[in-house]
Scaffold this motif. Structure first.
Motif, PDB file in Angstrom:
ATOM      1  N   GLN A  61       0.833  -1.210   0.000  1.00 35.68           N
ATOM      2  CA  GLN A  61       0.000   0.000   0.000  1.00 35.68           C
ATOM      3  C   GLN A  61       0.872   1.267   0.000  1.00 35.68           C
ATOM      4  O   GLN A  61       0.431   2.324  -0.458  1.00 35.68           O
ATOM      5  CB  GLN A  61      -0.898   0.006   1.240  1.00 35.68           C
ATOM      6  CG  GLN A  61      -2.046  -0.976   1.176  1.00 35.68           C
ATOM      7  CD  GLN A  61      -3.251  -0.392   0.465  1.00 35.68           C
ATOM      8  OE1 GLN A  61      -3.836   0.573   0.926  1.00 35.68           O
ATOM      9  NE2 GLN A  61      -3.603  -0.958  -0.672  1.00 35.68           N
ATOM     10  N   VAL A 131      -9.872  -5.035  10.298  1.00 38.25           N
ATOM     11  CA  VAL A 131      -8.960  -4.314   9.397  1.00 38.25           C
ATOM     12  C   VAL A 131      -8.712  -5.124   8.135  1.00 38.25           C
ATOM     13  O   VAL A 131      -8.721  -4.589   7.013  1.00 38.25           O
ATOM     14  CB  VAL A 131      -7.624  -4.005  10.115  1.00 38.25           C
ATOM     15  CG1 VAL A 131      -6.572  -3.562   9.118  1.00 38.25           C
ATOM     16  CG2 VAL A 131      -7.828  -2.927  11.168  1.00 38.25           C
ATOM     17  N   GLY A 135      -9.781  -4.112   4.405  1.00 36.81           N
ATOM     18  CA  GLY A 135      -8.829  -4.069   3.302  1.00 36.81           C
ATOM     19  C   GLY A 135      -9.284  -4.889   2.118  1.00 36.81           C
ATOM     20  O   GLY A 135      -9.137  -4.481   0.957  1.00 36.81           O
ATOM     21  N   ALA A 141      -5.998  -3.655  -1.506  1.00 39.07           N
ATOM     22  CA  ALA A 141      -5.033  -3.815  -0.412  1.00 39.07           C
ATOM     23  C   ALA A 141      -4.201  -5.085  -0.556  1.00 39.07           C
ATOM     24  O   ALA A 141      -3.391  -5.391   0.311  1.00 39.07           O
ATOM     25  CB  ALA A 141      -5.767  -3.835   0.929  1.00 39.07           C
ATOM     26  N   VAL A 206      -9.520   2.856   5.446  1.00 36.25           N
ATOM     27  CA  VAL A 206      -8.795   2.567   4.201  1.00 36.25           C
ATOM     28  C   VAL A 206      -7.592   3.489   3.979  1.00 36.25           C
ATOM     29  O   VAL A 206      -6.505   3.012   3.641  1.00 36.25           O
ATOM     30  CB  VAL A 206      -9.759   2.588   2.996  1.00 36.25           C
ATOM     31  CG1 VAL A 206      -8.979   2.508   1.684  1.00 36.25           C
ATOM     32  CG2 VAL A 206     -10.755   1.439   3.089  1.00 36.25           C
ATOM     33  N   LEU A 209      -4.745   2.213   6.057  1.00 37.99           N
ATOM     34  CA  LEU A 209      -4.529   0.767   6.032  1.00 37.99           C
ATOM     35  C   LEU A 209      -3.077   0.341   6.284  1.00 37.99           C
ATOM     36  O   LEU A 209      -2.845  -0.616   7.027  1.00 37.99           O
ATOM     37  CB  LEU A 209      -5.014   0.177   4.701  1.00 37.99           C
ATOM     38  CG  LEU A 209      -6.463  -0.327   4.689  1.00 37.99           C
ATOM     39  CD1 LEU A 209      -6.824  -0.850   3.314  1.00 37.99           C
ATOM     40  CD2 LEU A 209      -6.676  -1.404   5.747  1.00 37.99           C
TER      41      LEU A 209
END
Length: 256
Positions: A61, A131, A135, A141, A206, A209
């Motif tokens: 990411q 989480v 993602g 992600a 997001v 992330l």
């Protein structure tokens, strides 16, 4: 997709519930060999998940940062470690045979503290699941549905002996089977709540992330090193836990 997410965030809670149900049909504690095997397998899954489902996607990411793409992952990882370290100092994660449980308090008071400690420690695990699913839902992600599901299963396996560790000592202290089962089950209820709240906050989650994924990795690695590895290695035949650790790691590596 919504059904998959709903089922995924409930799986860790199911592990706690099944473990707590041991009090309904077992007189003694969970067999030590079984507990060691479950703990080792769960530890392997969680370590592999921390790498393939959390840290690697966190760095991916942050690829626009170039050579510094590791910084958000490193920062989040350390925040997760320090958060659990502070939590452990505030409310020690007690165990039936842990020296932390020794002291002037009565046995029942120790079990009440145990319920509180496990409940608080379950919250970051629930958030970790949330989480990962947030993602996955974001679609960019690098997280697969199978990887998210495998993480949930790994935490559920770890939660099984934790549920038994809560409900069975309570029963030994004179608490009714039904109430002991209820307390054990409720200790895991914070996990789907934490996961759901994290997913609902996906709009805020997001953009963060890389930090949140690595935070979850740090929290899980702390649990593995501080809690699971000592448990799977104590006593005779500690190699059982080691072999199951490797098996859990391999399974998660394949699914992640």
């Amino acid at each position: 997709m919504q059904t998959e997410v709903f089922q995924g965030i409930l799986i860790p809670f199911l592990g706690t519930t099944l473990g707590s149900a041991c009090v309904l049909f077992m007189k003694n504690r969970l067999n030590q060999m079984v507990q060691r095997a479950l703990t080792g397998f769960a530890a392997g899954v969680m370590v592999a998940a921390s790498v393939w489902s959390l840290l690697i996607p966190a760095m991916e990411q942050s690829e626009p940062m170039g050579k510094l793409s590791f910084l958000p992952a490193a920062a989040g990882f350390w925040l997760g470690i320090l958060f659990l370290l502070l939590l452990d100092r505030a409310v020690p994660h007690l165990h039936m045979n842990s020296s932390k449980a020794e002291g002037p308090k009565s046995s029942l008071q120790k079990q009440v503290l145990l319920v509180l400690a496990v409940t608080l420690h379950n919250l970051p695990e629930g958030m970790a699941v949330g989480v990962v699913y947030a993602g996955w839902l974001s679609g960019d992600a690098g997280i697969t549905a199978m990887g998210a599901l495998a993480l949930s299963l790994g935490i559920a396996i770890q939660n099984f002996p934790e549920g038994a560790i809560i409900s069975m000592p309570l029963r030994a202290e004179g608490v009714s089977k039904g109430r002991a089962f209820l307390y054990g089950t409720l200790s895991g209820a914070v996990e789907p709540v934490g996961a759901a709240l994290t997913i609902l906050a996906a709009g805020f989650v997001v953009p963060l992330l890389p930090y949140l994924l690595s935070f979850a990795a740090g929290a899980m690695v702390y649990v593995v090193v501080e809690e699971l590895i000592p448990e799977m290695s104590e006593g005779k035949h500690s190699n059982v836990g080691t072999v199951l650790f490797a098996a859990g790691f391999t399974v998660m590596m394949a699914l992640g």
